[in-house]
Design a protein around this motif. Structure first.
Motif, short mmCIF file in Angstrom:
data_model
loop_
_atom_site.label_atom_id
_atom_site.label_comp_id
_atom_site.label_asym_id
_atom_site.label_seq_id
_atom_site.Cartn_x
_atom_site.Cartn_y
_atom_site.Cartn_z
N PHE A 17 0.78 -1.25 -0.04
CA PHE A 17 0.03 -0.02 0.12
C PHE A 17 0.83 1.23 -0.01
O PHE A 17 1.39 1.50 1.23
CB PHE A 17 -0.93 -0.15 1.28
CG PHE A 17 -1.78 1.12 1.31
CD1 PHE A 17 -2.96 1.30 0.44
CD2 PHE A 17 -1.57 2.23 2.12
CE1 PHE A 17 -3.83 2.46 0.31
CE2 PHE A 17 -2.26 3.33 2.17
CZ PHE A 17 -3.61 3.27 1.45
N THR A 18 1.09 1.94 -1.12
CA THR A 18 1.75 3.08 -1.35
C THR A 18 1.15 4.32 -1.84
O THR A 18 1.54 5.28 -2.34
CB THR A 18 2.98 2.67 -2.03
OG1 THR A 18 2.60 2.17 -3.49
CG2 THR A 18 4.04 1.91 -1.70
N GLY A 19 -0.29 4.60 -1.53
CA GLY A 19 -0.99 5.66 -1.89
C GLY A 19 -0.98 5.61 -3.29
O GLY A 19 -1.66 4.94 -3.99
N CYS A 20 -0.60 6.76 -3.84
CA CYS A 20 -0.75 7.06 -5.16
C CYS A 20 -0.05 6.25 -6.22
O CYS A 20 -0.50 6.08 -7.46
CB CYS A 20 -0.31 8.64 -5.60
SG CYS A 20 1.23 8.66 -5.32
N TYR A 21 0.80 5.54 -5.73
CA TYR A 21 1.44 4.45 -6.72
C TYR A 21 0.70 3.26 -6.85
O TYR A 21 0.60 2.32 -7.76
CB TYR A 21 3.07 4.28 -6.10
CG TYR A 21 3.75 5.56 -6.12
CD1 TYR A 21 4.18 6.03 -7.21
CD2 TYR A 21 4.11 6.03 -4.87
CE1 TYR A 21 5.09 7.12 -7.33
CE2 TYR A 21 4.95 7.24 -4.94
CZ TYR A 21 5.44 7.68 -6.21
OH TYR A 21 6.11 8.64 -6.02
N SER A 22 -0.01 2.63 -5.53
CA SER A 22 -0.67 1.51 -5.63
C SER A 22 -2.12 1.61 -5.94
O SER A 22 -2.85 0.80 -6.40
CB SER A 22 -0.59 0.89 -4.31
OG SER A 22 -1.36 1.64 -3.19
N LYS A 23 -2.62 2.80 -6.06
CA LYS A 23 -3.91 2.97 -6.38
C LYS A 23 -4.24 2.64 -7.60
O LYS A 23 -5.36 1.98 -7.92
CB LYS A 23 -4.39 4.65 -6.04
CG LYS A 23 -5.84 4.85 -6.12
CD LYS A 23 -6.66 4.08 -5.07
CE LYS A 23 -8.25 4.50 -5.19
NZ LYS A 23 -8.75 3.82 -4.18
N PRO A 24 -3.58 3.09 -8.69
CA PRO A 24 -4.02 2.63 -10.06
C PRO A 24 -4.15 1.24 -10.45
O PRO A 24 -4.77 0.76 -10.87
CB PRO A 24 -2.85 3.40 -11.02
CG PRO A 24 -2.32 4.45 -10.07
CD PRO A 24 -2.49 3.71 -8.65
N VAL A 25 -3.19 0.41 -9.71
CA VAL A 25 -3.23 -1.09 -9.66
C VAL A 25 -4.46 -1.51 -9.01
O VAL A 25 -5.26 -2.50 -9.33
CB VAL A 25 -2.01 -1.59 -8.91
CG1 VAL A 25 -1.97 -3.34 -9.08
CG2 VAL A 25 -0.72 -1.07 -9.68
N GLU A 26 -4.81 -0.98 -7.69
CA GLU A 26 -6.08 -1.32 -7.02
C GLU A 26 -7.22 -1.32 -7.80
O GLU A 26 -8.12 -2.02 -7.80
CB GLU A 26 -5.97 -0.63 -5.68
CG GLU A 26 -7.21 -1.16 -4.71
CD GLU A 26 -7.26 -0.28 -3.63
OE1 GLU A 26 -7.98 -0.62 -2.75
OE2 GLU A 26 -6.47 0.94 -3.50
N HIS A 27 -7.14 0.19 -8.54
CA HIS A 27 -8.46 0.34 -9.36
C HIS A 27 -8.58 -0.61 -10.67
O HIS A 27 -9.89 -1.20 -10.72
CB HIS A 27 -8.16 1.65 -9.98
CG HIS A 27 -9.39 2.31 -10.93
ND1 HIS A 27 -10.74 2.51 -10.45
CD2 HIS A 27 -9.23 2.38 -12.29
CE1 HIS A 27 -11.42 2.62 -11.58
NE2 HIS A 27 -10.67 2.71 -12.65
N TYR A 28 -7.38 -1.00 -11.23
CA TYR A 28 -7.56 -1.96 -12.03
C TYR A 28 -8.18 -3.46 -11.89
O TYR A 28 -8.93 -3.91 -12.29
CB TYR A 28 -6.23 -2.13 -12.96
CG TYR A 28 -6.19 -3.12 -13.89
CD1 TYR A 28 -6.37 -2.67 -15.08
CD2 TYR A 28 -5.62 -4.56 -13.73
CE1 TYR A 28 -6.38 -3.64 -16.22
CE2 TYR A 28 -5.74 -5.41 -14.86
CZ TYR A 28 -5.91 -4.96 -16.01
OH TYR A 28 -5.93 -6.02 -17.05
N CYS A 29 -7.79 -3.76 -10.58
CA CYS A 29 -8.04 -5.01 -10.13
C CYS A 29 -9.61 -5.04 -9.86
O CYS A 29 -10.13 -6.00 -10.04
CB CYS A 29 -7.46 -5.49 -8.57
SG CYS A 29 -5.63 -5.73 -8.92
N GLN A 30 -9.80 -3.87 -9.32
CA GLN A 30 -11.47 -3.79 -8.90
C GLN A 30 -12.21 -3.86 -10.28
O GLN A 30 -13.50 -4.49 -10.29
CB GLN A 30 -11.88 -2.46 -8.22
CG GLN A 30 -11.15 -2.49 -6.65
CD GLN A 30 -11.34 -1.15 -5.89
OE1 GLN A 30 -11.80 -0.04 -6.36
NE2 GLN A 30 -11.08 -1.34 -4.71
N GLU A 31 -11.93 -2.91 -11.19
CA GLU A 31 -12.56 -2.96 -12.31
C GLU A 31 -12.96 -4.17 -13.13
O GLU A 31 -13.45 -4.38 -13.90
CB GLU A 31 -12.07 -1.82 -13.35
CG GLU A 31 -12.23 -0.28 -12.69
CD GLU A 31 -13.74 -0.13 -12.73
OE1 GLU A 31 -14.56 -0.15 -13.64
OE2 GLU A 31 -14.23 0.53 -11.64
#
Length: 267
Positions: A17-31
């Protein structure tokens, strides 16, 4: 991971969990419906510290520590967070950013204030970060520009939405008394004076924006059952409860208390 899914597997994306760096990957996984898990940096760092042999830090080795943390602490996999939880986490992130901005403005404000109005902060009952004080100093940013007691009292009253006329008159009297022995570090036409005025206005707006974000955060968090449970802990108020709610997400992902403690970096 797409190939693994196409081959009939059910991969889990494990990330730090690294904020702005991990958020795009998290969003991709969710989508795209991939299961994923978030490992706090404090947890992976402790895993690294427990190694008997310290290897050089690089991406490949860091991945191993993240993977080890994931399996050792049995971090629960996620799918897609609810819209409410995503909103809470976004508001909490915005609140943290706004706090940093406000702190920097406060520091700059104090530097200019101490130069232009030496020891003004020693006036008893004067709230330096109140909207009334900040906007009044923004309007009159130098001792030579401060008007008479009556006009100053009206200015404070105009900017004060909390206290009454008595408070405004009392503060105006104390500031007027302070001016008798005040010697500013700069002249009234110095650049620092206009800078102080600008900083006062900016800080006032920043505090208002922070209050607005916190109000939205508390309102969004109060709709969750875990927020209500966390607030039953003695000494825990809205700020701590909403922060924990945002940081931990759905508490059902932690199978035992030790998993939550590890996730937060407490143990």
């Amino acid at each position: 991971i797409i190939k693994s899914r196409n081959d009939g597997e059910d991969p889990v994306v494990v990330m730090e969990f690294t904020g702005c760096y991990s958020k795009p990957v998290e969003h991709y996984c969710q989508e795209h419906g991939f299961r994923y898990a978030m490992v706090p940096p404090t947890m992976s760092n402790k895993t690294r510290e427990n190694e008997s042999v310290k290897a050089a830090k690089n991406d490949n080795i860091d991945c191993r520590y993240i993977a080890v943390s994931y399996f050792e602490h049995s971090i629960e996999d996620r799918m897609k967070d609810s819209n409410d939880m995503s909103r809470i986490q976004a508001l909490n992130s915005l609140r943290a950013t706004q706090i940093c901005l406000t702190k920097r403005l406060k520091q700059t404000f104090r530097n200019y204030l101490d130069l232009v109005f030496p020891r003004l902060d020693r006036i008893s009952g004067l709230f330096l970060y109140s909207k009334a004080f900040l906007l009044t100093i923004a309007e009159y940013p130098h001792p030579d520009l401060i008007p008479c007691h009556k006009k100053l009292s009206k200015a404070i009253m105009k900017n004060d939405k909390i206290h009454g006329l008595g408070y405004a008159s009392d503060m105006a009297e104390r500031i007027t008394e302070y001016l008798k022995d005040c010697y500013s570090g700069v002249s009234s036409d110095a650049t620092e004076v206009s800078s102080l005025s600008y900083i006062c206005s900016s800080l006032s707006r920043s505090i208002d924006e922070l209050n607005e974000v916190e109000s939205k955060l508390f309102s969004a968090s109060s709709n969750t059952s875990q927020y209500k449970r966390i607030q039953t802990i003695p000494g825990v108020g809205p700020i701590v409860a909403s922060t924990i709610t945002a940081a931990c997400g759905d508490l059902r992902q932690f199978k035992k208390s030790g998993a939550l403690e590890s996730y937060l970096g407490i143990v």
